[in-house]
Design an enzyme around this catalytic site. Structure first.
Site, mmCIF file in Angstrom:
data_model
loop_
_atom_site.group_PDB
_atom_site.id
_atom_site.type_symbol
_atom_site.label_atom_id
_atom_site.label_comp_id
_atom_site.label_asym_id
_atom_site.label_seq_id
_atom_site.Cartn_x
_atom_site.Cartn_y
_atom_site.Cartn_z
ATOM 1 N N CYS A 115 0.822 -1.215 0.000
ATOM 2 C CA CYS A 115 0.000 0.000 0.000
ATOM 3 C C CYS A 115 0.847 1.252 0.000
ATOM 4 O O CYS A 115 0.414 2.318 -0.418
ATOM 5 C CB CYS A 115 -0.918 0.009 1.215
ATOM 6 N N LYS B 81 1.179 3.239 -3.180
ATOM 7 C CA LYS B 81 -0.007 3.911 -3.745
ATOM 8 C C LYS B 81 0.264 5.388 -3.972
ATOM 9 O O LYS B 81 0.980 6.015 -3.187
ATOM 10 C CB LYS B 81 -1.185 3.802 -2.760
ATOM 11 N N ASP C 75 -16.739 4.722 -3.490
ATOM 12 C CA ASP C 75 -16.874 3.853 -2.321
ATOM 13 C C ASP C 75 -15.734 2.841 -2.375
ATOM 14 O O ASP C 75 -14.810 2.994 -3.161
ATOM 15 C CB ASP C 75 -18.248 3.174 -2.344
ATOM 16 N N ASP C 76 -15.832 1.785 -1.554
ATOM 17 C CA ASP C 76 -14.760 0.789 -1.588
ATOM 18 C C ASP C 76 -14.722 0.053 -2.908
ATOM 19 O O ASP C 76 -13.685 -0.459 -3.325
ATOM 20 C CB ASP C 76 -14.960 -0.223 -0.448
ATOM 21 N N ASP D 197 -6.728 -6.551 -19.422
ATOM 22 C CA ASP D 197 -5.423 -6.558 -20.101
ATOM 23 C C ASP D 197 -4.605 -5.423 -19.526
ATOM 24 O O ASP D 197 -5.156 -4.443 -19.017
ATOM 25 C CB ASP D 197 -5.591 -6.380 -21.609
ATOM 26 N N ASP E 272 -11.323 -6.641 -27.076
ATOM 27 C CA ASP E 272 -11.921 -7.921 -26.645
ATOM 28 C C ASP E 272 -13.440 -7.820 -26.586
ATOM 29 O O ASP E 272 -14.164 -8.747 -26.963
ATOM 30 C CB ASP E 272 -11.426 -8.285 -25.238
ATOM 31 N N GLY F 53 -10.538 2.247 -9.804
ATOM 32 C CA GLY F 53 -9.221 1.770 -10.203
ATOM 33 C C GLY F 53 -8.239 1.825 -9.060
ATOM 34 O O GLY F 53 -8.603 2.012 -7.894
ATOM 35 N N HIS F 54 -6.998 1.691 -9.413
ATOM 36 C CA HIS F 54 -5.931 1.703 -8.426
ATOM 37 C C HIS F 54 -4.705 2.288 -9.093
ATOM 38 O O HIS F 54 -4.412 1.979 -10.253
ATOM 39 C CB HIS F 54 -5.646 0.260 -7.975
ATOM 40 N N ASP G 68 -10.063 -10.452 -31.670
ATOM 41 C CA ASP G 68 -9.165 -9.327 -31.944
ATOM 42 C C ASP G 68 -7.739 -9.849 -31.981
ATOM 43 O O ASP G 68 -7.358 -10.741 -31.222
ATOM 44 C CB ASP G 68 -9.340 -8.173 -30.947
#
Ligand SMILES: Cc1cc2nc3c(=O)[nH]c(=O)nc-3n(C[C@H](O)[C@H](O)[C@H](O)COP(=O)(O)OP(=O)(O)OC[C@H]3O[C@@H](n4cnc5c(N)ncnc54)[C@H](O)[C@@H]3O)c2cc1C
Length: 753
Positions: free
Chosen positions: A419, A422, A451-452, A469, A492, A542-543, A630
């Site tokens: 973490c 991040k 939210d989470d 991907d 895809d 996302g992250h 594809d």
């Protein structure tokens, strides 16, 4: 780009890849400043060397002889290459504006965008005449002019406005080339007529008398009509009116007059001279804005005024590079005094040139050979780049930033994994604030009320299609990389016959000051979100983390009617195989990494990768596609094998029909292949008569891994031609039938012919 583990502390942005900045790039490549992120923003990827342009027109050189390729040079320099024209500056916020993308921030800015002939003062000129600058568009117009002369049945009259060295040289080169072309067609030289217009009483007013006389003689002997001592008062289609009222009818008018500057420089608040050029002091620094430097035609050196000539732009390269380096490291820039006398060499069309330096003039074939040698030697500086040995991890130099900033950055390099890697909440929030993902009713909880986790519904009667991907940046512009990644991942969804619904992004951004990380993320995600929005997909979460390399992954969902899904398994004997895009991105980018791909090839590949497959999928469906996939990492052959296996059929592939991206045959022929290529080659056992197929130069490309490649589909034979026409109409210019489907036999499933 050369990899660096040093965090980004400062941004040096170069606008324009002109004659001065190419030297800056090379010098920074040879001696980088650790912690400085170099970005080149340029309208053109190939910088024409103007001294050789007349030689191109005359037919002595080809395109690559006279252009500096900024793509390998940028990679050599470790610079990011943003291929876009700049349209404005905000000097208070220290940002550079380009259309259609987030602004690019700078700590130090350098401008080398050249000049363009000013057409504004002459009524009617804009839109009628052909300005010689930008040279990139002129080269195209010159080809059209040649075609026009070829096709004309009567006389073609060509006027060149501007009787300086450039105008005279261009007139003589054009005339030479056209006469030679007409002779080859068995037509008389008299089928064209050349006119040269100059406001002064003589040609080449700033050069010595001997030089002028020599060139006047050549012009007279060649029958060029000279209209000197009168300005062009107005222009209308097919006609020039001079200040004394004389009119001259002309079929083509070329403009090589006094240069003008881009209006946005003065509009931004930079101090500019009466023609709009950026006023700089003897260090090449803007007299009004110390964080801005300018060089070449676009700069007006206040204490050392000189004419606008490439020779000065070239000479400013070394001092500009040194001064940028000094200022980045907190030192004062040093003044530079340009030379007064300089060598001018003007070719006269054939392999003959006239030259001057100070009071002397000279001419002849030997002068042309000398000019040719000098010009080629200059170009070799940028086409033959040295191989730099990787050094030890460089340290940040103390002058680069304040002790507080250097402290902040040293902690960045030691940040934890997990973490701890991040991206901080505040920069992330600021990034998210700038994104404008589409909203969808089926997204119950998304980015607008984070939210989470995101919450998404699947409308009744629909099925959800899911894919993921991710990859490391293959281009240095994070905005473009975001666009490509989004397109790749969406492939895809479209290949399944679905419509895109939502996306989760996983981004890794190189270490740096928070502001630098934030900028990279904004560029990256804005590029991706633009493509996702166009596809109707909402970014819902996302992250993001910091790491060594820029990387992006997208996990997508799509929606489809269950019975509308397009599978790999639907191929039927008799179907035609349709491919919607050319192949070759793997080899092209492998070559690019080794500085062996031409900028225009990479540009072409990027255009292809930025093209969404959404409309292609719709066209394929309209024409009854039976199966679809594809084309990505396994290459064309790998994905075709997957389809034949799943469908229980064989395929016949017409290798000569397979569309190939520009340059891919050259790079694969040179053995420049993606690191994934050998894995894909293992599938060669699926090819019948592989030895014969392997003799075709396109064969290796069957294994070339693709990024954001096209769709490969089976289409009923009687609808294949209409399908391809439809694809062309949707902008998939390379779409084509590449083969057909056959019943399963006993041997290898792919028959290459
Ligand atoms: C026919 C002809 C022959 C010439 N021959 C000679 C000669 O023999 N010797 C000589 O000394 N001079 C010659 N000149 C003059 C010479 O062309 C210029 O002085 C020289 O090109 C100026 O170089 P520069 O580096 O300032 O800009 P340029 O070489 O013009 O480069 C400008 C760069 O900026 C980029 N750019 C432009 N606008 C933008 C934007 N908005 N955003 C981002 N990028 C942008 C362009 O793509 C280009 O890469 C000739 C001129 C002509 C027309």
């Amino acid at each position: 780009m050369r990899e660096t583990t040093v965090p980004v502390v400062k941004d040096l942005v170069l606008i324009g890849g002109g004659h001065t900045h190419v030297a800056v790039l090379k010098r920074f490549g040879m001696r980088p400043v650790p912690g400085v992120r170099l970005t080149l923003i340029t309208r053109d990827v190939h910088t024409p060397y103007s001294g050789m342009l007349p030689g191109l027109v005359a037919g002595h050189y080809d395109f690559d002889d006279i252009h500096i390729d900024l793509a390998p040079l940028s990679r050599f320099a470790g610079a990011r290459l943003f291929h876009q024209p700049v349209v404005g500056l905000d000097l208070d916020r220290r940002i550079v504006r380009c259309d259609g993308r987030p602004p690019v921030p700078y700590d130090l800015l350098s401008i080398n965008i050249g000049s363009t002939p000013s057409l504004r003062e002459v009524p009617g000129a804009a839109g009628v005449v052909v300005p010689v600058k930008p040279i990139s568009t002129f080269v195209e117009r010159w080809q059209r002019l040649r075609a026009r002369v070829t096709e004309a049945t009567g006389l073609v009259r060509i006027g060149v406005v501007g009787a300086g060295a450039g105008g005279v040289e261009l007139t003589l080169s054009m005339q030479f080339a056209l006469h030679r072309m007409l002779a080859a067609l068995g037509r008389p030289a008299g089928a064209t007529e050349c006119h040269l217009f100059g406001a002064g009483e003589t040609i080449l007013a700033t050069h010595n008398r001997g030089m002028r006389r020599r060139l006047e003689r050549v012009l007279r002997e060649r029958g060029v009509h000279m209209h000197l001592g009168q300005t062009v008062a107005s222009v209308s289609p097919g006609l020039i009116t001079c200040s004394d009222g004389t009119t001259v009818a002309l079929d083509e008018i070329l403009w090589v007059t006094q240069a003008g500057a881009a209006p946005w420089l003065g509009e931004a608040g930079l101090e500019v001279d009466e023609r709009g050029f950026v006023c700089v002091d003897a260090t090449l620094r803007s007299v009004s804005h110390p964080r801005v430097f300018a060089a070449g035609d676009v700069a007006a050196v206040v204490n050392h005024p000189r004419e606008k000539a490439g020779v000065f732009a070239v000479r400013q390269g070394a001092p500009l590079a040194e001064n940028l380096r000094r200022v980045l490291l907190g030192r004062s820039p040093r003044p530079f005094r340009p030379q007064r006398r300089f060598l001018t060499l003007v070719s006269t069309g054939g392999r003959h040139a006239v030259g001057s330096r100070g009071p002397w003039s000279f001419g002849g074939a030997a002068v042309w050979r000398w000019k040719d040698w000098l010009d080629r030697r200059f170009m070799a500086r940028y086409s033959q780049l040295p191989v730099m040995a990787p050094g030890s991890t460089p340290a940040l130099e103390p002058g680069l930033a304040s002790p507080e900033v250097l402290k902040e950055i040293s902690t960045a390099a030691m940040r934890c994994g997990g973490c701890g890697s991040k991206v901080g909440a505040t920069p992330l929030e600021r990034v998210l604030d700038q994104l404008r993902p589409v909203r969808r009713d089926d997204v119950l909880i998304g980015l607008e009320s984070p939210d989470d986790a995101a919450v998404v519904t699947v409308p009744p009667g629909k099925v959800q299609v899911r894919t993921v991907d991710a990859f490391r940046a293959i281009v240095s512009d994070p905005f473009v990389f975001g666009q490509i990644t989004a397109n790749h991942c969406l492939g895809d969804i479209f290949a399944m016959g679905a419509e895109a619904q939502t996306a989760l992004a996983v981004a890794t951004v190189p270490f740096g000051l928070d502001t630098k990380v934030e900028d990279t993320l904004v560029q990256l995600l804005t590029g991706a979100v633009g493509v996702l929005n166009d596809a109707g997909a909402a970014l819902v979460g996302g992250h993001t983390s910091e790491g060594a390399d820029l990387a992006l992954g997208l996990s997508l969902t799509g929606l489809s009617d269950p019975d509308a899904l397009l599978r790999k398994s639907g191929l039927r004997p008799g179907d035609r195989l349709v491919l919607t895009k050319g192949i070759g991105t793997g080899t092209l980018f492998a070559a690019e990494m080794r500085m062996r791909a031409k900028g225009r090839w990479i540009d072409g590949a990027i255009q292809a990768m930025r093209q969404s497959s959404r409309a292609a999928a719709a066209a394929l469906r309209r024409h009854g596609a039976t199966a679809c996939t594809d084309v990505t990492g396994f290459g064309l052959l790998g994905h075709l094998v997957e389809m034949t296996k799943a469908s229980g059929v064989d395929a016949r592939l017409a290798l000569s029909s397979v569309p190939v991206l520009d340059g891919a045959l050259e790079t694969s022929g040179a053995g420049l292949l993606s690191s994934l290529h050998p894995h894909n080659v293992r599938l060669r056992r699926a090819v019948a008569d592989v030895e014969r197929a392997a003799t075709d130069p396109r064969y290796p490309l069957l294994y070339d891994p693709q990024t954001a490649g096209g769709l490969l589909a089976g289409v009923p034979a009687d609808r294949a031609d209409a399908c391809v026409d439809d694809l062309h109409a949707q902008g998939y210019d390379q779409a084509v039938v590449i083969g057909s489907v056959e019943p399963r036999g006993d041997a290898a499933p792919i028959h290459v012919e």
